[in-house]
Design a protein around this motif. Structure first.
Motif, PDB file in Angstrom:
ATOM      1  N   CYS A  49      60.822 -35.070  21.849  1.00 13.35           N
ATOM      2  CA  CYS A  49      61.280 -36.656  21.644  1.00 13.35           C
ATOM      3  C   CYS A  49      62.827 -36.535  21.322  1.00 13.35           C
ATOM      4  O   CYS A  49      63.357 -37.439  21.861  1.00 13.35           O
ATOM      5  CB  CYS A  49      60.468 -37.224  20.719  1.00 13.35           C
ATOM      6  N   SER A 123      52.652 -44.747  21.690  1.00 13.67           N
ATOM      7  CA  SER A 123      52.633 -43.630  22.759  1.00 13.67           C
ATOM      8  C   SER A 123      53.951 -42.631  22.422  1.00 13.67           C
ATOM      9  O   SER A 123      54.687 -42.817  21.663  1.00 13.67           O
ATOM     10  CB  SER A 123      52.907 -44.283  24.101  1.00 13.67           C
ATOM     11  N   THR A 124      53.991 -41.506  22.938  1.00 13.90           N
ATOM     12  CA  THR A 124      55.306 -40.727  22.771  1.00 13.90           C
ATOM     13  C   THR A 124      56.266 -41.366  23.638  1.00 13.90           C
ATOM     14  O   THR A 124      57.248 -41.055  23.065  1.00 13.90           O
ATOM     15  CB  THR A 124      54.768 -39.336  23.845  1.00 13.90           C
ATOM     16  N   VAL A 127      57.800 -43.291  20.863  1.00 11.53           N
ATOM     17  CA  VAL A 127      58.569 -42.320  20.023  1.00 11.53           C
ATOM     18  C   VAL A 127      60.035 -42.135  20.392  1.00 11.53           C
ATOM     19  O   VAL A 127      61.007 -42.212  19.784  1.00 11.53           O
ATOM     20  CB  VAL A 127      57.846 -41.021  19.607  1.00 11.53           C
ATOM     21  N   THR A 199      59.809 -45.196  13.999  1.00 11.40           N
ATOM     22  CA  THR A 199      58.820 -44.377  14.738  1.00 11.40           C
ATOM     23  C   THR A 199      57.370 -44.847  14.243  1.00 11.40           C
ATOM     24  O   THR A 199      56.532 -45.319  15.068  1.00 11.40           O
ATOM     25  CB  THR A 199      58.956 -42.926  14.511  1.00 11.40           C
ATOM     26  N   ALA A 203      55.472 -46.791  17.043  1.00 11.97           N
ATOM     27  CA  ALA A 203      54.643 -45.636  17.868  1.00 11.97           C
ATOM     28  C   ALA A 203      53.578 -45.232  16.945  1.00 11.97           C
ATOM     29  O   ALA A 203      52.515 -44.736  17.513  1.00 11.97           O
ATOM     30  CB  ALA A 203      55.617 -44.537  18.175  1.00 11.97           C
ATOM     31  N   ARG A 209      50.380 -36.779  19.362  1.00 12.85           N
ATOM     32  CA  ARG A 209      51.038 -37.710  20.452  1.00 12.85           C
ATOM     33  C   ARG A 209      52.176 -38.355  19.940  1.00 12.85           C
ATOM     34  O   ARG A 209      53.068 -38.696  20.604  1.00 12.85           O
ATOM     35  CB  ARG A 209      49.928 -38.748  20.662  1.00 12.85           C
ATOM     36  N   THR A 210      52.090 -38.883  18.630  1.00  9.86           N
ATOM     37  CA  THR A 210      53.152 -39.630  17.894  1.00  9.86           C
ATOM     38  C   THR A 210      53.802 -39.301  16.585  1.00  9.86           C
ATOM     39  O   THR A 210      54.786 -39.576  15.991  1.00  9.86           O
ATOM     40  CB  THR A 210      53.148 -41.126  17.907  1.00  9.86           C
ATOM     41  N   THR A 212      55.675 -36.990  14.444  1.00 12.34           N
ATOM     42  CA  THR A 212      56.718 -36.160  14.452  1.00 12.34           C
ATOM     43  C   THR A 212      56.914 -35.503  12.949  1.00 12.34           C
ATOM     44  O   THR A 212      56.000 -35.840  12.243  1.00 12.34           O
ATOM     45  CB  THR A 212      58.145 -36.839  14.661  1.00 12.34           C
TER      46      THR A 212
END
Length: 254
Positions: A49, A123-124, A127, A199, A203, A209-210, A212
């Motif tokens: 990302c 969703s990614t 992000v 984020t 997200a 998926r999200t 980080t």
């Protein structure tokens, strides 16, 4: 002496938390902590990302920096202020703003959902958008400053020899400002890698998926402090690597 004491106190204040992180790190179990599936998922997602956000920032940020540095138009000062606003805007506020813009009922998001079936929040892709929002100003500021320092007469000479404006930019200006673009890209990448507030607001925090690295640190701190420290060490190592890569640029004086 009147300046030395507060300077030492300030230095100790900045270094003590980092020293504490190293002292309390679970060095014996660190390999096990860093090889868990959750850590690798968060790390892989963070790298992907942050890289995508940096690439998106390059695509739209470099032309924006050129617009601010090379053209004169009404309201340029206001545009520059708006571009740099995410630097001082609380990230959570940025996440709320992104929701209102690109959420399912947002100003733009409602049409993306109705016309194309695209849902960006949680969703990614969300992000990547959140990281781009907070990281791109670093790139724009760096590139704009480099463009202002570059001599525009080289571009003018290229145009007098028959080159178009775009050719002059591609063949003359870009090589001149390449160090500034590289420095801005590294700063944007590092900022995107460490993004948290926007984020998690835009997200969410869904593993794989999200979620980080910063979000994984926050979650691990509540249940497994040792894992949170291990993840923090990874981000600390990345930050040191970024500083080392930009050392020559920052320490060079004119």
């Amino acid at each position: 002496m009147p300046l030395l004491l507060p300077a030492v106190v300030g230095l100790a204040f900045l270094l003590l938390p980092l020293v504490a992180l190293l002292v309390r790190a679970p060095w014996s179990s660190l390999p096990e902590q860093l090889t868990s599936q959750e850590v690798w998922q968060a790390l892989r997602l963070s790298l992907v990302c942050a890289t995508a956000a940096t690439a998106l920032s390059l695509v739209v940020g470099v032309p924006l920096a050129w617009l601010l540095a090379r053209t004169d138009f009404p309201g340029r000062g206001l545009v520059r202020a708006l571009v740099t606003l995410p630097l001082v805007l609380p990230p959570v506020v940025g996440g709320v703003a992104l929701l209102l813009a690109f959420g399912r009922n947002g100003v733009v998001g409602q049409y993306l959902d109705a016309w194309f079936g695209v849902t960006l929040p949680f969703s990614t892709t969300g992000v990547i958008l959140a990281e781009t929002f907070v990281a791109m100003p670093f790139l724009v500021i760096s590139v704009e400053g480099t463009l202002r320092a570059a001599d525009p007469r080289y571009e003018e000479a290229a145009t007098t020899l028959g080159a178009s404006r775009f050719t002059a930019f591609r063949r003359v200006t870009l090589p001149l400002i390449a160090p500034g673009i590289a420095a801005g890209a590294v700063l944007a990448w590092a900022r995107a890698l460490g993004e948290f507030g926007a984020t998690i607001t835009f997200a969410g925090n869904f593993p794989g998926r999200t979620q980080t690295m910063p979000l994984a640190v926050y979650l691990a701190l509540q249940n497994d402090p040792a894992a949170a420290i291990a993840l923090s060490l990874v981000l600390l190592a990345v930050s040191i690597a970024v500083l080392a890569g930009l050392r020559d640029r920052w320490m060079t004086t004119s």
